[in-house]
Design a protein around this motif. Sequence first.
Motif, PDB file in Angstrom:
ATOM      1  N   GLY A  23       0.822  -1.211   0.000  1.00 53.42           N
ATOM      2  CA  GLY A  23       0.000   0.000   0.000  1.00 53.42           C
ATOM      3  C   GLY A  23       0.850   1.253   0.000  1.00 53.42           C
ATOM      4  N   PHE A  24       1.894   1.274   0.822  1.00 55.64           N
ATOM      5  CA  PHE A  24       2.789   2.428   0.856  1.00 55.64           C
ATOM      6  C   PHE A  24       3.460   2.632  -0.507  1.00 55.64           C
ATOM      7  CE2 PHE A  24       1.920   2.648   5.183  1.00 55.64           C
ATOM      8  CZ  PHE A  24       2.687   3.597   5.850  1.00 55.64           C
ATOM      9  N   GLN A  25       3.914   1.531  -1.106  1.00 50.80           N
ATOM     10  CA  GLN A  25       4.568   1.638  -2.403  1.00 50.80           C
ATOM     11  C   GLN A  25       3.598   2.095  -3.485  1.00 50.80           C
ATOM     12  OE1 GLN A  25       7.596   1.549  -3.458  1.00 50.80           O
ATOM     13  NE2 GLN A  25       8.546   1.018  -1.511  1.00 50.80           N
ATOM     14  N   TYR A  26       2.371   1.608  -3.416  1.00 48.42           N
ATOM     15  CA  TYR A  26       1.374   1.997  -4.428  1.00 48.42           C
ATOM     16  C   TYR A  26       1.179   3.516  -4.439  1.00 48.42           C
ATOM     17  CZ  TYR A  26      -3.092   2.664  -6.745  1.00 48.42           C
ATOM     18  OH  TYR A  26      -4.076   3.104  -7.586  1.00 48.42           O
ATOM     19  N   PHE A  27       1.067   4.100  -3.258  1.00 47.38           N
ATOM     20  CA  PHE A  27       0.819   5.541  -3.191  1.00 47.38           C
ATOM     21  C   PHE A  27       2.070   6.367  -3.492  1.00 47.38           C
ATOM     22  CE2 PHE A  27      -2.825   4.018  -0.681  1.00 47.38           C
ATOM     23  CZ  PHE A  27      -3.826   4.642  -1.404  1.00 47.38           C
ATOM     24  N   ALA A  28       3.204   5.684  -3.645  1.00 49.46           N
ATOM     25  CA  ALA A  28       4.414   6.369  -4.116  1.00 49.46           C
ATOM     26  C   ALA A  28       4.572   6.199  -5.619  1.00 49.46           C
ATOM     27  CB  ALA A  28       5.642   5.832  -3.385  1.00 49.46           C
ATOM     28  N   ILE A  29       4.408   4.959  -6.095  1.00 49.46           N
ATOM     29  CA  ILE A  29       4.701   4.647  -7.489  1.00 49.46           C
ATOM     30  C   ILE A  29       3.584   5.068  -8.436  1.00 49.46           C
ATOM     31  CG2 ILE A  29       5.000   2.710  -9.094  1.00 49.46           C
ATOM     32  CD1 ILE A  29       6.669   1.328  -6.964  1.00 49.46           C
ATOM     33  N   ALA A  30       2.328   4.720  -8.084  1.00 45.77           N
ATOM     34  CA  ALA A  30       1.224   4.987  -9.006  1.00 45.77           C
ATOM     35  C   ALA A  30       1.115   6.468  -9.389  1.00 45.77           C
ATOM     36  CB  ALA A  30      -0.093   4.475  -8.416  1.00 45.77           C
ATOM     37  N   GLY A  78      -0.603  -0.276 -10.989  1.00 48.01           N
ATOM     38  CA  GLY A  78       0.061   0.329  -9.836  1.00 48.01           C
ATOM     39  C   GLY A  78       0.352  -0.680  -8.753  1.00 48.01           C
ATOM     40  N   LEU A  79      -0.604  -1.579  -8.485  1.00 50.02           N
ATOM     41  CA  LEU A  79      -0.395  -2.598  -7.456  1.00 50.02           C
ATOM     42  C   LEU A  79       0.674  -3.599  -7.876  1.00 50.02           C
ATOM     43  CD1 LEU A  79      -4.064  -3.254  -6.307  1.00 50.02           C
ATOM     44  CD2 LEU A  79      -2.221  -2.258  -4.934  1.00 50.02           C
ATOM     45  N   ILE A  80       0.703  -3.959  -9.165  1.00 53.24           N
ATOM     46  CA  ILE A  80       1.732  -4.882  -9.651  1.00 53.24           C
ATOM     47  C   ILE A  80       3.115  -4.253  -9.497  1.00 53.24           C
ATOM     48  CG2 ILE A  80       2.664  -6.008 -11.711  1.00 53.24           C
ATOM     49  CD1 ILE A  80      -0.253  -6.399 -12.639  1.00 53.24           C
ATOM     50  N   ALA A  81       3.240  -2.985  -9.891  1.00 53.05           N
ATOM     51  CA  ALA A  81       4.521  -2.296  -9.764  1.00 53.05           C
ATOM     52  C   ALA A  81       4.921  -2.159  -8.303  1.00 53.05           C
ATOM     53  CB  ALA A  81       4.431  -0.920 -10.418  1.00 53.05           C
ATOM     54  N   ALA A  82       3.944  -1.895  -7.437  1.00 53.51           N
ATOM     55  CA  ALA A  82       4.228  -1.759  -6.009  1.00 53.51           C
ATOM     56  C   ALA A  82       4.718  -3.085  -5.429  1.00 53.51           C
ATOM     57  CB  ALA A  82       2.988  -1.276  -5.271  1.00 53.51           C
ATOM     58  N   ALA A  83       4.088  -4.185  -5.856  1.00 53.82           N
ATOM     59  CA  ALA A  83       4.509  -5.498  -5.366  1.00 53.82           C
ATOM     60  C   ALA A  83       5.930  -5.819  -5.817  1.00 53.82           C
ATOM     61  CB  ALA A  83       3.544  -6.576  -5.856  1.00 53.82           C
ATOM     62  N   GLY A 141       1.840   7.585 -13.108  1.00 49.05           N
ATOM     63  CA  GLY A 141       0.525   7.730 -13.728  1.00 49.05           C
ATOM     64  C   GLY A 141      -0.143   6.399 -14.009  1.00 49.05           C
ATOM     65  N   LEU A 142      -0.027   5.454 -13.079  1.00 52.36           N
ATOM     66  CA  LEU A 142      -0.568   4.117 -13.269  1.00 52.36           C
ATOM     67  C   LEU A 142      -1.956   3.980 -12.650  1.00 52.36           C
ATOM     68  CD1 LEU A 142       2.610   2.008 -12.383  1.00 52.36           C
ATOM     69  CD2 LEU A 142       1.835   2.724 -14.651  1.00 52.36           C
ATOM     70  N   GLY A 143      -2.779   3.119 -13.252  1.00 46.44           N
ATOM     71  CA  GLY A 143      -4.068   2.785 -12.681  1.00 46.44           C
ATOM     72  C   GLY A 143      -3.909   1.797 -11.547  1.00 46.44           C
ATOM     73  N   PRO A 144      -5.031   1.432 -10.892  1.00 48.70           N
ATOM     74  CA  PRO A 144      -4.941   0.551  -9.720  1.00 48.70           C
ATOM     75  C   PRO A 144      -4.248  -0.783  -9.994  1.00 48.70           C
ATOM     76  CG  PRO A 144      -7.090   1.578  -9.823  1.00 48.70           C
ATOM     77  CD  PRO A 144      -6.391   1.936 -11.096  1.00 48.70           C
TER      78      PRO A 144
END
Length: 229
Positions: free
Chosen positions: A137-144, A154-159, A148-151
């Motif tokens: 969750g922390f990474q998602y709100f940094a990376i997305a 964004g979650l895949i990139a965060a993982a 400019g990624l969608g959910p």
Amino acid sequence: MPPPWLTALAWAALAVAFVSAGWILFDIYGRGYRQHMGVMEAVWPVTALYFGPAAVAAYRAWGRPRSHRRQREHGEPPGKPGYATTAVGVSHCGAGCTLGDIIAEFAVFGLGITIGGLALPAEYIGDYVLALALGIGFQYFAIAPMRGLGPRKGLIAAAKADVLSLTAFEVGLFGWMALMFFVFFPAPHHLRPDDPVYWFLMQIGMIAGFFTAWPVNTWLIRSGIKEAM
């Protein structure tokens, strides 16, 4: 029971950590040094829960200069050295681990959960699962927002950015927890989360996790898998 001097030291360390976290929160919200990346407004005070004044020093050097107010007053800050970029990246991962560990430790203790009659395996599972969820969750709100990624993307990139980093952090912490459980305070004198010494030693364990996660974060940031913050 822990010796009185260790209990006193634990209370002092915890007090310093909470004061440090409170100072950062006041600086961000009370004095208006809101962070350019919103998720860092949680990362900095959570980092202070185990690094104390060292986190305050890092925030003043690398966090506050990137606030909206500071940039309006003094312009764009100079670039951070490589070690600072890695330190901030590890603290981002560490914040999810720390919050997950705190929640899981109290949940396992409060519910009396054990595996094979031992609390430690249950703590490991609870810590890792919650840390992973919060860390992603922390990474998602940094990376997305930055990419400019969608959910979904964004979650895949965060993982991709967090699973390896978080696992490396937990290796250091879990190794220290094993020492706490089997060596420092073996049965029948295991420490519990309602003892300040437990959380003082967990602070040390989180610092250990910070440094075991350092090499992985250096590689993740240099390879572009994890965003430099």
